[in-house]
Design a protein around this motif. Structure first.
Motif, PDB file in Angstrom:
ATOM      1  N   ASP A  75       0.859  -1.180   0.000  1.00  0.00           N
ATOM      2  CA  ASP A  75       0.000   0.000   0.000  1.00  0.00           C
ATOM      3  C   ASP A  75       0.900   1.236   0.000  1.00  0.00           C
ATOM      4  N   ILE A  76       1.212   1.728  -1.198  1.00  0.00           N
ATOM      5  CA  ILE A  76       2.039   2.925  -1.346  1.00  0.00           C
ATOM      6  C   ILE A  76       1.163   4.027  -1.933  1.00  0.00           C
ATOM      7  N   SER A  77       1.190   5.189  -1.319  1.00  0.00           N
ATOM      8  CA  SER A  77       0.342   6.282  -1.764  1.00  0.00           C
ATOM      9  C   SER A  77       0.775   6.792  -3.134  1.00  0.00           C
ATOM     10  N   SER A  78      -0.159   7.402  -3.839  1.00  0.00           N
ATOM     11  CA  SER A  78       0.154   8.005  -5.142  1.00  0.00           C
ATOM     12  C   SER A  78       1.245   9.065  -4.997  1.00  0.00           C
ATOM     13  N   LYS A  79       1.200   9.791  -3.890  1.00  0.00           N
ATOM     14  CA  LYS A  79       2.208  10.825  -3.632  1.00  0.00           C
ATOM     15  C   LYS A  79       3.599  10.222  -3.588  1.00  0.00           C
ATOM     16  N   ASN A  80       3.755   9.121  -2.874  1.00  0.00           N
ATOM     17  CA  ASN A  80       5.078   8.505  -2.769  1.00  0.00           C
ATOM     18  C   ASN A  80       5.515   7.824  -4.064  1.00  0.00           C
ATOM     19  N   LYS A  81       4.558   7.293  -4.807  1.00  0.00           N
ATOM     20  CA  LYS A  81       4.908   6.718  -6.105  1.00  0.00           C
ATOM     21  C   LYS A  81       5.439   7.801  -7.043  1.00  0.00           C
ATOM     22  N   LYS A  82       4.806   8.974  -7.013  1.00  0.00           N
ATOM     23  CA  LYS A  82       5.282  10.087  -7.840  1.00  0.00           C
ATOM     24  C   LYS A  82       6.655  10.551  -7.389  1.00  0.00           C
ATOM     25  N   ARG A  83       6.872  10.556  -6.066  1.00  0.00           N
ATOM     26  CA  ARG A  83       8.173  10.967  -5.533  1.00  0.00           C
ATOM     27  C   ARG A  83       9.268   9.986  -5.956  1.00  0.00           C
ATOM     28  N   LEU A  84       8.942   8.698  -5.918  1.00  0.00           N
ATOM     29  CA  LEU A  84       9.907   7.687  -6.365  1.00  0.00           C
ATOM     30  C   LEU A  84      10.269   7.912  -7.833  1.00  0.00           C
ATOM     31  N   THR A  85       9.246   8.115  -8.654  1.00  0.00           N
ATOM     32  CA  THR A  85       9.475   8.322 -10.089  1.00  0.00           C
ATOM     33  C   THR A  85      10.295   9.585 -10.337  1.00  0.00           C
ATOM     34  N   LYS A  86       9.938  10.672  -9.670  1.00  0.00           N
ATOM     35  CA  LYS A  86      10.641  11.944  -9.855  1.00  0.00           C
ATOM     36  C   LYS A  86      12.108  11.835  -9.453  1.00  0.00           C
ATOM     37  N   SER A  87      12.408  11.021  -8.441  1.00  0.00           N
ATOM     38  CA  SER A  87      13.783  10.873  -7.969  1.00  0.00           C
ATOM     39  C   SER A  87      14.612   9.942  -8.849  1.00  0.00           C
ATOM     40  N   GLY A  88      13.933   9.217  -9.738  1.00  0.00           N
ATOM     41  CA  GLY A  88      14.648   8.303 -10.621  1.00  0.00           C
ATOM     42  C   GLY A  88      14.580   6.857 -10.201  1.00  0.00           C
ATOM     43  N   VAL A  89      13.792   6.559  -9.157  1.00  0.00           N
ATOM     44  CA  VAL A  89      13.612   5.159  -8.753  1.00  0.00           C
ATOM     45  C   VAL A  89      12.668   4.479  -9.741  1.00  0.00           C
TER      46      VAL A  89
END
Length: 487
Positions: A190-204
């Motif tokens: 259960d990962i929030s949309s906010k954290n998924k976007k943060r992961l993507t933005k950081s390059g993860v």
């Protein structure tokens, strides 16, 4: 005609339901699967109108499995063959293995080698990590030191306080130029949309394993990625029972104490963890990442007591139930002791027969299970096996300090298994699992000592008292056992 339909709508729907029930029942029988599982599905279809059809639709059909995994299996088989053919024991090493470990353990090596060409490496150093607080202390330090890549594959990733701290680290390392790849199971996590976007933005780079609709309400859908793997720079590997969820870490203010076991590995076995991760990554990302030398261990650890390790991976994309067969093989060759710790004890007929036969032949068989499970259905299904085990001479201990989630097996004085697989139908045949099989006396002794420590927080089940537990409870157990193949 319209009036007849309106007045008999429920009779018509029930008629259609049972026509479908008859059709699917014949279809299930013709598949020639496990009789217990077959009867469980037929029972559900017959006694639960409409609901039974939904249960079978979500849990019982293999066409989805065949469609999803046939191509994956063929691709994985080719990739693994190319890599594993480069790492095989020569005749001298095979002779040393048989003479040092004995015929029983050598049989397990040959079994997994023949099933999936599982590589056995001798050059490993291991740290047994007891509980989440110890695991995450080591993991954070290793993540901070990563220079090339970080690979994570987890059944559960929650963005609670602990999960946020791991996500922060992953984002930081990705921004520093480290290649970070994350696989999380869509049902377990259960990962929030906010954290998924943060992961993507950081390059993860991150992908959900087999995404499903309404994942919060479908916690038992089939074919889940139950593995917990971390590989850092191809040199350090983690595997075991501990997910990214703060309830696994007792340094947090949790309601219940959580008892679990994990492994930190350096050495050749990290290559097996890496190859398993890469195959999963290619499946979820649709990429074609090769199992190349740059991703595998480059140096042997400097240890005076190297540990021999063979990774057993299993899942619905394999022709063989590798972990279950390895456990079955070792129980059947045990001479002195079999020590099992598992949160869910719903063994199939093969494992149950192996355990009861071992106990009746004089092997000391001891099993630790939770006093109180995190699932009432799993609790009663597990309890349904206790009386038969006790009558066969198996000793059952119920852990009452908190919840025991460790998945470990200690046999005689040489063999130990630590991994992700529970002692149940789902782990043996439905989920993607991975266990480290360790062939080492020192590790075996350490795990045997830990088992004795855990017994201090257990209550042994007395047969006479258990037999008098009451009809109502027995009915709940028997009903839940019918569902055991589905849990």
């Amino acid at each position: 005609m319209l009036g007849f339909l309106e007045g008999n709508v429920w009779k018509i729907l029930l008629g259609v339901n049972y026509v479908l029930v008859i059709f699917f029942s014949v279809f299930i029988v013709l598949k020639n699967k496990n009789p217990v599982k077959t009867l469980s599905y037929i029972f559900v279809l017959a006694v639960l109108p409409f609901v039974g059809l939904l249960v079978y639709y979500f849990f019982g059909q293999d066409y989805r499995k065949d469609k999803i995994f046939e191509k994956k299996y063929l691709l994985d088989d080719d990739r693994l063959r190319k890599w594993k053919d480069k790492i095989s024991l020569n005749k001298e090493e095979r002779d040393d293995l048989e003479s040092l470990f004995g015929e029983g353990i050598f049989k397990v090596y040959r079994l997994l080698k023949n099933n999936e060409r599982a590589v056995l490496t001798f050059d490993n150093e291991v740290n047994i990590l007891i509980n989440g607080e110890e695991k995450f202390k080591h993991l954070r330090k290793d993540l901070e030191a990563a220079k090339e890549h970080i690979h994570l594959e987890y059944f559960v990733v929650f963005d609670d306080e602990l999960g946020e701290s791991i996500i922060d680290l992953l984002c930081k390392k990705a921004e520093e130029g480290v290649v970070v790849r994350l696989i999380y199971d869509d049902v377990g996590s259960d990962i929030s949309s906010k954290n998924k976007k943060r992961l993507t933005k950081s390059g993860v780079q991150h992908f959900a394993f087999l995404p499903v609709l309404f994942s919060n309400s479908t916690s038992k859908l089939n074919y889940r990625d139950h593995r917990k793997i971390v590989v850092i720079d191809g040199e350090i590997g983690y595997v075991g029972g501990i997910n990214v969820d703060q309830k696994y870490d007792n340094s947090f203010d949790n309601e219940k104490y959580w008892r679990d076991t994990h492994l930190r590995i350096t050495g050749g076995a990290v290559g097996a963890l890496q190859s398993s991760f890469i195959l999963s990554w290619n499946f979820v990302s649709k990429e074609e990442q090769e199992i190349e030398a740059a991703l595998l261990p480059k140096e042997k650890p400097n240890t005076k007591e190297p540990v021999a390790i063979q990774m057993a991976a299993s899942g619905p994309d394999s022709d063989w139930a590798n972990i279950m067969e390895a456990i079955f093989c070792m129980i059947n060759t045990a001479k002195d002791r079999v020590l099992i710790t598992t949160p869910y004890f719903m063994p199939n007929d093969s494992i149950l027969t192996a355990l009861t036969t071992a106990a009746r032949s004089g092997v000391a068989v001891k099993i630790i299970i939770p006093y109180e499970s995190d699932s009432w259905a799993a609790q009663y299904a597990t309890d349904s096996y206790i009386e038969e085990c006790l009558r066969s001479g198996i000793k059952i201990f119920r852990y009452h300090k908190g919840f025991v989630h460790a998945k470990t097996l200690v046999i005689d004085d040489m063999f130990t298994s630590i991994g992700t697989a529970n002692m149940d139908y789902r782990s043996f045949s439905m989920n993607f699992e991975i266990n480290a099989l360790l062939y080492n006396r020192e590790v075996n002794q350490q795990m045997g000592n830990q088992f004795q420590l855990d017994l201090e927080d257990c209550e042994e089940v007395d047969l006479e008292r258990w037999e008098n537990r009451g009809l109502k409870r027995k009915l709940k157990e028997s009903f839940s056992r019918l569902w055991a193949p589905l849990l």
